[in-house]
Scaffold this motif. Sequence first.
Motif, PDB file in Angstrom:
ATOM      1  N   SER A 169       0.861  -1.183   0.000  1.00  0.00           N
ATOM      2  CA  SER A 169       0.000   0.000   0.000  1.00  0.00           C
ATOM      3  C   SER A 169       0.892   1.225   0.000  1.00  0.00           C
ATOM      4  CB  SER A 169      -0.922   0.032   1.224  1.00  0.00           C
ATOM      5  OG  SER A 169      -2.013  -0.861   1.068  1.00  0.00           O
ATOM      6  N   ALA A 170       0.457   2.278  -0.667  1.00  0.00           N
ATOM      7  CA  ALA A 170       1.218   3.518  -0.736  1.00  0.00           C
ATOM      8  C   ALA A 170       0.306   4.685  -0.390  1.00  0.00           C
ATOM      9  CB  ALA A 170       1.823   3.710  -2.126  1.00  0.00           C
ATOM     10  N   PHE A 171       0.900   5.728   0.150  1.00  0.00           N
ATOM     11  CA  PHE A 171       0.141   6.899   0.591  1.00  0.00           C
ATOM     12  C   PHE A 171       0.878   8.172   0.197  1.00  0.00           C
ATOM     13  CE2 PHE A 171      -0.767   3.343   3.287  1.00  0.00           C
ATOM     14  CZ  PHE A 171      -2.120   3.423   3.584  1.00  0.00           C
ATOM     15  N   ILE A 172       0.129   9.210  -0.102  1.00  0.00           N
ATOM     16  CA  ILE A 172       0.677  10.551  -0.312  1.00  0.00           C
ATOM     17  C   ILE A 172      -0.134  11.519   0.531  1.00  0.00           C
ATOM     18  CG2 ILE A 172       0.893  12.475  -1.929  1.00  0.00           C
ATOM     19  CD1 ILE A 172       1.722  10.512  -4.076  1.00  0.00           C
ATOM     20  N   MET A 173       0.567  12.344   1.310  1.00  0.00           N
ATOM     21  CA  MET A 173      -0.112  13.333   2.151  1.00  0.00           C
ATOM     22  C   MET A 173       0.541  14.693   1.976  1.00  0.00           C
ATOM     23  SD  MET A 173      -0.833  11.270   5.689  1.00  0.00           S
ATOM     24  CE  MET A 173      -0.614   9.491   5.679  1.00  0.00           C
ATOM     25  N   GLU A 174      -0.305  15.706   1.872  1.00  0.00           N
ATOM     26  CA  GLU A 174       0.153  17.078   1.692  1.00  0.00           C
ATOM     27  C   GLU A 174       0.494  17.725   3.040  1.00  0.00           C
ATOM     28  OE1 GLU A 174       0.455  18.513  -1.319  1.00  0.00           O
ATOM     29  OE2 GLU A 174      -0.396  16.805  -2.405  1.00  0.00           O
ATOM     30  N   GLN A 175       1.387  18.706   3.003  1.00  0.00           N
ATOM     31  CA  GLN A 175       1.737  19.451   4.212  1.00  0.00           C
ATOM     32  C   GLN A 175       0.538  20.196   4.807  1.00  0.00           C
ATOM     33  OE1 GLN A 175       4.600  19.383   5.937  1.00  0.00           O
ATOM     34  NE2 GLN A 175       6.311  20.222   4.770  1.00  0.00           N
ATOM     35  N   SER A 176      -0.475  20.435   4.012  1.00  0.00           N
ATOM     36  CA  SER A 176      -1.615  21.229   4.451  1.00  0.00           C
ATOM     37  C   SER A 176      -2.699  20.411   5.157  1.00  0.00           C
ATOM     38  CB  SER A 176      -2.250  21.931   3.241  1.00  0.00           C
ATOM     39  OG  SER A 176      -2.590  20.976   2.234  1.00  0.00           O
ATOM     40  N   LEU A 177      -2.484  19.117   5.347  1.00  0.00           N
ATOM     41  CA  LEU A 177      -3.521  18.284   5.944  1.00  0.00           C
ATOM     42  C   LEU A 177      -3.813  18.678   7.392  1.00  0.00           C
ATOM     43  CD1 LEU A 177      -3.044  14.570   4.812  1.00  0.00           C
ATOM     44  CD2 LEU A 177      -4.672  16.268   4.017  1.00  0.00           C
ATOM     45  N   ALA A 178      -5.069  18.513   7.779  1.00  0.00           N
ATOM     46  CA  ALA A 178      -5.479  18.784   9.157  1.00  0.00           C
ATOM     47  C   ALA A 178      -4.977  17.678  10.075  1.00  0.00           C
ATOM     48  CB  ALA A 178      -7.001  18.880   9.240  1.00  0.00           C
ATOM     49  N   ARG A 179      -4.813  18.004  11.355  1.00  0.00           N
ATOM     50  CA  ARG A 179      -4.309  17.042  12.324  1.00  0.00           C
ATOM     51  C   ARG A 179      -5.230  15.826  12.446  1.00  0.00           C
ATOM     52  NH1 ARG A 179      -0.778  18.112  17.368  1.00  0.00           N
ATOM     53  NH2 ARG A 179      -0.420  20.006  16.164  1.00  0.00           N
ATOM     54  N   ASN A 180      -6.532  16.018  12.258  1.00  0.00           N
ATOM     55  CA  ASN A 180      -7.465  14.912  12.431  1.00  0.00           C
ATOM     56  C   ASN A 180      -7.761  14.175  11.128  1.00  0.00           C
ATOM     57  OD1 ASN A 180      -9.009  16.806  11.117  1.00  0.00           O
ATOM     58  ND2 ASN A 180     -10.695  16.840  12.604  1.00  0.00           N
ATOM     59  N   ALA A 181      -7.007  14.457  10.073  1.00  0.00           N
ATOM     60  CA  ALA A 181      -7.236  13.796   8.788  1.00  0.00           C
ATOM     61  C   ALA A 181      -7.003  12.294   8.915  1.00  0.00           C
ATOM     62  CB  ALA A 181      -6.316  14.385   7.716  1.00  0.00           C
ATOM     63  N   ASP A 182      -7.749  11.526   8.141  1.00  0.00           N
ATOM     64  CA  ASP A 182      -7.652  10.066   8.156  1.00  0.00           C
ATOM     65  C   ASP A 182      -6.646   9.629   7.094  1.00  0.00           C
ATOM     66  OD1 ASP A 182      -7.983   7.340   8.177  1.00  0.00           O
ATOM     67  OD2 ASP A 182     -10.079   7.374   7.535  1.00  0.00           O
ATOM     68  N   TYR A 183      -5.534   9.052   7.533  1.00  0.00           N
ATOM     69  CA  TYR A 183      -4.501   8.656   6.572  1.00  0.00           C
ATOM     70  C   TYR A 183      -5.041   7.651   5.554  1.00  0.00           C
ATOM     71  CZ  TYR A 183      -3.859   4.416   9.459  1.00  0.00           C
ATOM     72  OH  TYR A 183      -4.041   3.252  10.151  1.00  0.00           O
ATOM     73  N   CYS A 184      -6.041   6.873   5.930  1.00  0.00           N
ATOM     74  CA  CYS A 184      -6.581   5.872   5.015  1.00  0.00           C
ATOM     75  C   CYS A 184      -7.150   6.510   3.741  1.00  0.00           C
ATOM     76  CB  CYS A 184      -7.676   5.073   5.709  1.00  0.00           C
ATOM     77  SG  CYS A 184      -7.101   4.125   7.134  1.00  0.00           S
ATOM     78  N   SER A 185      -7.568   7.757   3.840  1.00  0.00           N
ATOM     79  CA  SER A 185      -8.158   8.441   2.694  1.00  0.00           C
ATOM     80  C   SER A 185      -7.120   8.862   1.664  1.00  0.00           C
ATOM     81  CB  SER A 185      -8.929   9.686   3.168  1.00  0.00           C
ATOM     82  OG  SER A 185      -9.967   9.324   4.058  1.00  0.00           O
ATOM     83  N   TYR A 186      -5.848   8.682   1.985  1.00  0.00           N
ATOM     84  CA  TYR A 186      -4.791   9.189   1.109  1.00  0.00           C
ATOM     85  C   TYR A 186      -3.959   8.061   0.523  1.00  0.00           C
ATOM     86  CZ  TYR A 186      -6.472  13.476   3.006  1.00  0.00           C
ATOM     87  OH  TYR A 186      -7.311  14.514   3.347  1.00  0.00           O
ATOM     88  N   GLU A 187      -4.554   6.871   0.445  1.00  0.00           N
ATOM     89  CA  GLU A 187      -3.868   5.765  -0.223  1.00  0.00           C
ATOM     90  C   GLU A 187      -3.895   5.993  -1.732  1.00  0.00           C
ATOM     91  OE1 GLU A 187      -3.702   0.876  -0.443  1.00  0.00           O
ATOM     92  OE2 GLU A 187      -5.320   1.857   0.684  1.00  0.00           O
ATOM     93  N   VAL A 188      -2.767   5.691  -2.379  1.00  0.00           N
ATOM     94  CA  VAL A 188      -2.625   5.842  -3.831  1.00  0.00           C
ATOM     95  C   VAL A 188      -1.942   4.590  -4.370  1.00  0.00           C
ATOM     96  CG1 VAL A 188      -2.450   8.370  -3.696  1.00  0.00           C
ATOM     97  CG2 VAL A 188      -0.372   6.983  -3.614  1.00  0.00           C
ATOM     98  N   THR A 189      -1.801   4.505  -5.670  1.00  0.00           N
ATOM     99  CA  THR A 189      -1.062   3.386  -6.262  1.00  0.00           C
ATOM    100  C   THR A 189       0.432   3.685  -6.268  1.00  0.00           C
ATOM    101  OG1 THR A 189      -1.120   4.239  -8.525  1.00  0.00           O
ATOM    102  CG2 THR A 189      -3.022   2.928  -7.790  1.00  0.00           C
ATOM    103  N   GLY A 190       1.216   2.626  -6.390  1.00  0.00           N
ATOM    104  CA  GLY A 190       2.655   2.813  -6.551  1.00  0.00           C
ATOM    105  C   GLY A 190       2.980   3.593  -7.802  1.00  0.00           C
ATOM    106  N   PHE A 191       2.197   3.380  -8.857  1.00  0.00           N
ATOM    107  CA  PHE A 191       2.401   4.136 -10.088  1.00  0.00           C
ATOM    108  C   PHE A 191       2.234   5.633  -9.840  1.00  0.00           C
ATOM    109  CE2 PHE A 191       1.052   0.135 -12.402  1.00  0.00           C
ATOM    110  CZ  PHE A 191       2.304  -0.107 -12.932  1.00  0.00           C
ATOM    111  N   ASN A 192       1.252   5.996  -9.016  1.00  0.00           N
ATOM    112  CA  ASN A 192       1.008   7.402  -8.730  1.00  0.00           C
ATOM    113  C   ASN A 192       2.196   8.018  -8.000  1.00  0.00           C
ATOM    114  OD1 ASN A 192      -0.419   9.622  -6.729  1.00  0.00           O
ATOM    115  ND2 ASN A 192      -1.377   9.530  -8.750  1.00  0.00           N
ATOM    116  N   VAL A 193       2.766   7.274  -7.044  1.00  0.00           N
ATOM    117  CA  VAL A 193       3.955   7.755  -6.342  1.00  0.00           C
ATOM    118  C   VAL A 193       5.090   7.996  -7.327  1.00  0.00           C
ATOM    119  CG1 VAL A 193       5.764   7.139  -4.684  1.00  0.00           C
ATOM    120  CG2 VAL A 193       3.365   6.700  -4.126  1.00  0.00           C
ATOM    121  N   GLU A 194       5.308   7.045  -8.214  1.00  0.00           N
ATOM    122  CA  GLU A 194       6.408   7.188  -9.169  1.00  0.00           C
ATOM    123  C   GLU A 194       6.177   8.351 -10.136  1.00  0.00           C
ATOM    124  OE1 GLU A 194       8.588   2.965  -9.295  1.00  0.00           O
ATOM    125  OE2 GLU A 194       7.273   3.385 -10.990  1.00  0.00           O
ATOM    126  N   TYR A 195       4.938   8.509 -10.583  1.00  0.00           N
ATOM    127  CA  TYR A 195       4.623   9.599 -11.505  1.00  0.00           C
ATOM    128  C   TYR A 195       4.894  10.948 -10.852  1.00  0.00           C
ATOM    129  CZ  TYR A 195       1.886  12.741 -14.455  1.00  0.00           C
ATOM    130  OH  TYR A 195       1.485  13.785 -15.241  1.00  0.00           O
TER     131      TYR A 195
END
Length: 255
Positions: free
Chosen positions: A198-224
């Motif tokens: 599983s891969a995740f991308i999170m922005e610096q602007s995320l709120a403290r209570n944000a759910d990390y599960c909502s930010y799962e992406v594909t490995g291809f997306n990380v590489e792109y």
Amino acid sequence: MNLLRVTATLLLFIASFAIYAQNCAYGCPTGASGQFIERPIYTLQNNANTKFADWVAYRVTSQTIDGPSRNRNWRQDPIIHASQTLIPSDYNGAHATLGTDRGHQVPLASFSNTEHWATTNYLSNVTPQAANLNQGPWARLENAVRVLARTGQDVYVVTGPLYEWHFGTLPGTSKQHTIPSGYFKAIVTDNNGWVEMSAFIMEQSLARNADYCSYEVTGFNVEYRTGLNIMPNLPGYKVGPIFGQTGGLTKELGC
């Protein structure tokens, strides 16, 4: 004497390869060009322009975690030239001005039970990370990795920054640097050849209570988005479902 030299060189090579294999189970990322640093608990590639590592790879196990409380003695990385990294005073005023912490890329807590834990405090392994992100969804994802490791699985991780928009500049330094706009984390387990990711991308602007599960992406997306090949020797790399789909470790990571 020549035979002794050859033997010593061979042993050093074998030891170095073992560290490499331990931290980068499926090949270390390619696509970056900075200084490559191997340590017993992580491997990274430093970027002299941004002053931060483009990626860090490490392996979390049930033996590396749950050690005693450790302190955060921030230090310049001793094997990177001062012009190519930051020193502790460069972070002066960062929290007050930008709302950032000194955020570990390799979490100290994931290696608190090793003799090498202090190397996670080298500033080559640190970036100015928004406090809400660092202490919120990012910290919860890192904890989820440790929870998974407690089941007895070895968990392989590659993490690093993204530079997609301007976040700000450190007020305490005149060194050229670029603060990340966000971060990626790719997490892999290998059970006798059965690989899940599983891969995740999170922005610096995320709120403290944000759910990390909502930010799962594909490995291809990380590489792109990073321009890196993050695990170039991963079984089925870029042909099977591992890299092209989400959900490989969703349940195991608490989502």
